[in-house]
Design a protein around this motif. Structure first.
Motif, short mmCIF file in Angstrom:
data_model
loop_
_atom_site.label_atom_id
_atom_site.label_comp_id
_atom_site.label_asym_id
_atom_site.label_seq_id
_atom_site.Cartn_x
_atom_site.Cartn_y
_atom_site.Cartn_z
N GLY A 62 -46.51 -19.75 61.20
CA GLY A 62 -46.50 -19.79 62.66
C GLY A 62 -47.67 -20.55 63.26
O GLY A 62 -47.64 -20.94 64.42
N GLU A 63 -48.71 -20.79 62.47
CA GLU A 63 -49.90 -21.49 62.95
C GLU A 63 -49.89 -22.97 62.57
O GLU A 63 -50.88 -23.67 62.79
N LEU A 88 -41.74 -15.11 58.66
CA LEU A 88 -42.66 -15.84 59.52
C LEU A 88 -44.06 -15.28 59.37
O LEU A 88 -44.27 -14.07 59.42
N LEU A 89 -45.03 -16.17 59.19
CA LEU A 89 -46.44 -15.80 59.08
C LEU A 89 -47.09 -16.05 60.43
O LEU A 89 -47.08 -17.18 60.92
N ILE A 90 -47.64 -15.00 61.04
CA ILE A 90 -48.25 -15.16 62.36
C ILE A 90 -49.75 -14.91 62.28
O ILE A 90 -50.23 -14.19 61.40
N GLY A 91 -50.47 -15.50 63.21
CA GLY A 91 -51.92 -15.39 63.22
C GLY A 91 -52.45 -14.08 63.77
O GLY A 91 -53.51 -13.62 63.37
N ALA A 99 -42.37 -13.90 67.51
CA ALA A 99 -41.61 -13.93 66.27
C ALA A 99 -40.20 -13.41 66.50
O ALA A 99 -39.23 -13.94 65.94
N ASP A 100 -40.07 -12.39 67.33
CA ASP A 100 -38.75 -11.87 67.68
C ASP A 100 -37.94 -12.93 68.42
O ASP A 100 -36.77 -13.14 68.14
N TRP A 101 -38.58 -13.63 69.36
CA TRP A 101 -37.94 -14.72 70.10
C TRP A 101 -37.44 -15.81 69.14
O TRP A 101 -36.39 -16.41 69.35
#
Length: 129
Positions: A62-63, A88-91, A99-101
């Protein structure tokens, strides 16, 4: 699914890709096949790979820049017929709503915790059976 699960790994950062490969290892769980990573550093490579190579699951950063994994996830979920499940990898945990979107199937925060990412990827691969 073949004897090896193909996992598309997208990040513009080679260091993040290395962290994910190291955290997942060769086999995320005993009841799923060993994984082989198909690495992509650009959106165009992701789209080409999904159109030409059988992929069992995707891990998207995600980054990543300039095309972040959240936007890439939303695009492939809307454009790729029978899109594989996406981790998905988020910061930041606060980005979970994005992420839901994006229609991600699973979400974890960076840096990837080996137990957490292996469990999440194994769950996605089990669902593909």
């Amino acid at each position: 699914m073949s004897s090896t699960a193909s996992v598309l790994l997208y990040s513009s950062d080679a260091g993040v890709r290395a962290q994910v490969r190291l955290a997942v290892g060769r086999r995320p769980a005993p009841d799923v096949p060993p994984v082989g990573f198909v690495e992509c550093a650009t959106l165009s490579a992701v789209l080409l790979t999904l159109e030409t190579v059988p992929i069992d699951a995707c891990v998207l950063d995600g980054e990543a820049v300039p095309a972040g994994g959240m936007g890439v996830c939303r695009q492939i979920k809307n454009e790729i017929f029978q899109c594989p499940p996406v981790l998905l990898l988020i910061g930041r945990p606060q980005d979970a709503w994005l992420a839901d979107w994006s229609h991600a199937d699973a979400v974890i925060t960076l840096p990837p915790d080996p137990v957490e990412i292996a469990a999440a990827l194994a769950t996605l691969l089990r669902a593909m059976r």
